[in-house]
Design a protein around this motif. Structure first.
Motif, PDB file in Angstrom:
ATOM      1  N   VAL A  27       6.581   6.237 -73.638  1.00 39.74           N
ATOM      2  CA  VAL A  27       6.692   4.494 -74.553  1.00 39.74           C
ATOM      3  C   VAL A  27       7.788   4.118 -73.689  1.00 39.74           C
ATOM      4  O   VAL A  27       8.909   4.442 -73.731  1.00 39.74           O
ATOM      5  N   HIS A  31       1.257  10.597 -72.821  1.00 39.34           N
ATOM      6  CA  HIS A  31       2.261   9.062 -73.335  1.00 39.34           C
ATOM      7  C   HIS A  31       3.082   8.567 -72.783  1.00 39.34           C
ATOM      8  O   HIS A  31       4.302   9.298 -73.465  1.00 39.34           O
ATOM      9  N   HIS A  39       2.545   2.162 -73.021  1.00 39.11           N
ATOM     10  CA  HIS A  39       2.689   1.354 -73.709  1.00 39.11           C
ATOM     11  C   HIS A  39       4.464   0.712 -73.427  1.00 39.11           C
ATOM     12  O   HIS A  39       5.318   1.620 -73.428  1.00 39.11           O
ATOM     13  N   TRP A  81       4.235  12.287 -76.732  1.00 40.30           N
ATOM     14  CA  TRP A  81       4.579  11.059 -76.519  1.00 40.30           C
ATOM     15  C   TRP A  81       6.213  10.797 -76.295  1.00 40.30           C
ATOM     16  O   TRP A  81       6.927  11.482 -76.210  1.00 40.30           O
ATOM     17  N   ILE A 135       4.095   4.199 -83.755  1.00 40.34           N
ATOM     18  CA  ILE A 135       4.579   4.810 -81.929  1.00 40.34           C
ATOM     19  C   ILE A 135       5.792   5.310 -82.165  1.00 40.34           C
ATOM     20  O   ILE A 135       6.017   6.605 -81.363  1.00 40.34           O
TER      21      ILE A 135
END
Lengths: 223, 149
Positions: A102, A100, A170, A62, A181
């Motif tokens: 963000v 991922h 995201h 992430w 998260i």
């Protein structure tokens, strides 16, 4: 640097040293004819089973990206690299090796030039007379994440994996991230644009010390 | 009547039709629809599949080279270098590794790749010094060309 400048709300994330992330990558892509791992692999690798090594190599990470005062195109370019997995030497289009991403502070993105007034986002509802055109400003006011979302969507490769990659993106308009998260985040991506300092961010000493092209006389008056 | 019918009883008939059909169907088993079962449909699909496979052998070389380049680019960006400067500086340092080997090194031998990236970076700096340095600095070490006889 960007993490510290954002103030106390977001603690700086761990930044692994260069190349150590690649130390865990010892297994190849899907079915490609890669050579067997060399017997001279480091001693640290000898303690892992092959299954554990594979798991660590293909694990999904992430990443955090701060979009404050950044152009959405450059933000999207950096995210698309991570979403596709092109930042990994084990990349293959079919091996689903994307991560991922963000993105926070999408409300504070900065278009260059006059794009806030001139850039037009078009759509059609499907019904006759349903062609809608909105400027970037109007769209941003209506939904602060829409511009970044559309930019990333249009930059991703136009295949069936695009929707999956969009699900791994995201977006948050402000600094606020949900707890779960935030616990997943591994590393922060450096901001693509170096944000220049505003005039009021300079101290008076720095302004006085800045070299001047010419000093006007005391009785100087513009016409 | 018996004299006329004997040749008819003894004519040669195809006995291994099953295996001739299976020879074709075995290449069609993973197809979709009736062409994985029915011979007439399968023979057409299998012929097209073989033709495509033959033509794709030339595309495969291009595809794999592009994949190696993507992987090398990813690995060299991890070490702070872009792909064009990495490859050009490696060539200038007379490291004649092809992209396949460099991509495999990047995956399986990360420390070796790191040293290759450092070599390319150093050669890059030496190139800048030679171009911009007014000739006062000594010649670079990795810029020396070795002639193998």
């Amino acid at each position: 640097m960007a993490a510290a400048a954002n103030g106390p709300r977001r603690p700086p994330l761990h930044r692994p040293s260069q190349g150590s992330a690649s130390a865990s990558r010892r297994c190849g892509g899907p079915g490609a004819a890669l050579p067997l791992p060399s017997a001279a692999a480091g001693a640290a690798m000898a303690s892992y089973t092959k299954a554990a090594q594979q798991w660590a190599t293909f694990a999904r990470a992430w990443y955090l990206l701060d979009a404050k005062m950044q152009p959405p195109g450059k933000i999207a370019a950096a995210t698309v690299m991570r979403l596709e997995g092109r930042h990994k030497p084990i990349y293959h289009a079919l091996s689903d090796c994307g991560d991922h991403v963000v993105i926070i502070n999408t409300r504070h993105i900065a278009f260059s030039g006059n794009k806030w007034e001139q850039k037009v986002y078009s759509s059609h509802t499907g019904y006759p007379g349903g062609f809608k055109q909105v400027t970037a400003t109007q769209l941003h006011l209506k939904d602060p994440t829409a511009i970044v979302k559309l930019t990333v969507y249009r930059m991703l490769p136009k295949n069936l994996q695009r929707r999956t990659m969009m699900q791994r993106l995201h977006l948050f308009p402000d600094d606020v991230i949900p707890e779960d998260i935030q616990n997943n985040l591994l590393q922060e991506i450096p901001q693509p644009r170096v944000v220049p300092r505003r005039l009021d961010e300079y101290t008076p000493e720095e302004i006085a010390a800045f070299p001047k092209v010419w000093i006007p006389p005391k009785d100087f008056r513009r016409r | 009547m018996v004299l006329l019918s004997a040749p008819r009883w003894l004519r040669s008939r195809l006995t291994d039709r099953f295996w001739r059909v299976q020879e074709v169907l075995k290449y069609a088993r993973h197809f979709r629809g009736r062409k994985n079962r029915c011979y007439s449909l399968a023979i057409r699909s299998v012929r097209r599949a073989f033709v495509k496979s033959t033509k794709a052998r030339r595309e495969k070389k291009r595809f794999l080279r592009a994949l190696w380049i993507t992987r090398i680019e990813a690995a060299s960006l991890e070490h702070g270098l872009k792909y064009p400067s990495f490859i050009s500086n490696l060539l200038k340092s007379q490291v004649e590794l092809n992209r396949k080997m460099i991509a495999d090194l990047a995956i399986y031998e990360p420390k070796t790749f790191k040293s290759l990236a450092a070599l390319a970076q150093r050669r890059r700096q030496e190139g800048f010094l030679a171009a911009l340095g007014d000739g006062k600095e000594p010649e670079g070490i990795f810029s020396r060309i070795v002639h193998h006889c």
